[in-house]
Write a protein that holds these residues in place. Sequence first.
Motif, PDB file in Angstrom:
ATOM      1  N   THR A   1       0.791  -1.234   0.000  1.00 11.43           N
ATOM      2  CA  THR A   1       0.000   0.000   0.000  1.00 11.43           C
ATOM      3  C   THR A   1       0.809   1.262   0.000  1.00 11.43           C
ATOM      4  OG1 THR A   1      -0.123   0.057   2.410  1.00 11.43           O
ATOM      5  CG2 THR A   1      -1.819  -1.166   1.294  1.00 11.43           C
TER       6      THR A   1
ATOM      7  N   GLN B   1       1.310  -3.565  -6.689  1.00 12.07           N
ATOM      8  CA  GLN B   1       1.410  -2.136  -6.406  1.00 12.07           C
ATOM      9  C   GLN B   1       0.631  -1.304  -7.411  1.00 12.07           C
ATOM     10  OE1 GLN B   1       3.887  -4.283  -6.569  1.00 12.07           O
ATOM     11  NE2 GLN B   1       5.232  -4.088  -4.788  1.00 12.07           N
TER      12      GLN B   1
ATOM     13  N   HIS C   1      -3.020  -1.678  -6.731  1.00 11.13           N
ATOM     14  CA  HIS C   1      -3.403  -0.917  -5.534  1.00 11.13           C
ATOM     15  C   HIS C   1      -3.703   0.531  -5.880  1.00 11.13           C
ATOM     16  CE1 HIS C   1      -3.193   1.176  -1.724  1.00 11.13           C
ATOM     17  NE2 HIS C   1      -2.185   1.876  -2.191  1.00 11.13           N
ATOM     18  N   TRP C   2      -2.812   1.167  -6.658  1.00 12.58           N
ATOM     19  CA  TRP C   2      -3.019   2.582  -6.965  1.00 12.58           C
ATOM     20  C   TRP C   2      -4.175   2.786  -7.940  1.00 12.58           C
ATOM     21  CZ3 TRP C   2      -1.709   6.150  -3.882  1.00 12.58           C
ATOM     22  CH2 TRP C   2      -0.621   5.946  -3.025  1.00 12.58           C
TER      23      TRP C   2
ATOM     24  N   GLU D   1      -6.908   1.056  -7.697  1.00 11.92           N
ATOM     25  CA  GLU D   1      -8.063   1.027  -6.796  1.00 11.92           C
ATOM     26  C   GLU D   1      -8.160   2.302  -5.965  1.00 11.92           C
ATOM     27  OE1 GLU D   1      -7.441  -2.679  -4.752  1.00 11.92           O
ATOM     28  OE2 GLU D   1      -8.534  -3.817  -6.293  1.00 11.92           O
TER      29      GLU D   1
END
Length: 398
Positions: A250, A294, A297-298, A300
């Motif tokens: 995160t 990664q 994640h970004w 989302e």
Amino acid sequence: MVINGEDTASGTALLIAASPAGKGCLIDATGVLPALAAVPPGILTGTAAATLVELADPTDPQTVLTRVRAVAAAPGPLTLYIAGQLHLDHKQHLIHLALARSTPATLRYTALPWHWLAGELALRRPGTTTVVTDLVAAPDAWQRLGSGGLVLGHGIRVYGRVVPPPPRRQIAEPAYLKALATAWRSGINPPLAQLHEQAAARSGSPDALFLAIDGMAGAAPAASAVQDPYPPERTPAPAPAASVPFAAGTGAAEEDPLPAILAAAHAGRHGEAASLAAMWEGWALRTHGADSVQATHWLEVRADLARLAGDAARSCELWMAAADARLARRQSPDDPAVVGAVDRAHHQWQELHDPRRCLELGPPLVALRLHVPGRRPGAIEALQHRLEQLNGTLPAAP
């Protein structure tokens, strides 16, 4: 119009000139296009050869976004020249670039959100993108720029000016861009930072905000007359080195940028939050790859920021992209993270009020739902039923 150069060392220039028709027009944006189009394309991009693309008074923000996305994906240097006017959406308090059909009442649907532009450019390699602006800001947007600047993010050079609206019943001229074009056509071609000073001097007004930002080093004025639109505490930090560890996928363990991004979003600075998140997604793509945890994640994070900004269509698109990314990594259709992404996309789709956007996003969402039915019975049936109802409400094509 597209002009192709002959050398392999090629760049791209995109000229966007737009302003609303009628009494809402604040600037003669397209008036600068003939002057810029007369400049050799390689001068506009700073390369031996170039592709030049013009968008004159576009009407659809999705069309502009598609064109920006296409040129942003092209290799080589990219320079955007933007003439137009900025407005503030009163519901979401976001800066928008008005297009030909934009009105205050329809701004959210007929103008280009500035953070869309920032998000697309943030995915490019730092140092390869330059944005040159000649903009008029409506009174509410002008007030917002005074406190928040015109955010584009790390790695993007920005030159130009923003001026307040002209007196009533007058229309401003894109004098800054015309001064650049005049210099280039006369054979003068110094570094852009130097030429910016000359154009600023020729097109200045007591209230003008001049932009001279080296995206690789933060915001810095090119001359004493140039104002810095980013207060020091608002200057976007450079992306971290690839060696910075991630905690639980995160963010950096000791310098997680997410809390600051979410704080900006909850404070109403949605454009800033979206731009920073897109910057970090670009770093994740370059460092770890498009299929990495990664990068997803970004993606989302950006989807949730769009939700917070009230942009349900964009949020739906991004959540679907996140689900697709997880499935591409061979995560199971019943994986909670996959189901959660599809559920959120479905929820945002239900929040849409524009039938045409619902119909555009409905088919890919149906395809996802068929593959990821989720835990709630009847989700796919409800989705298909609403699509059928929407198809019956739209007028037939002429």
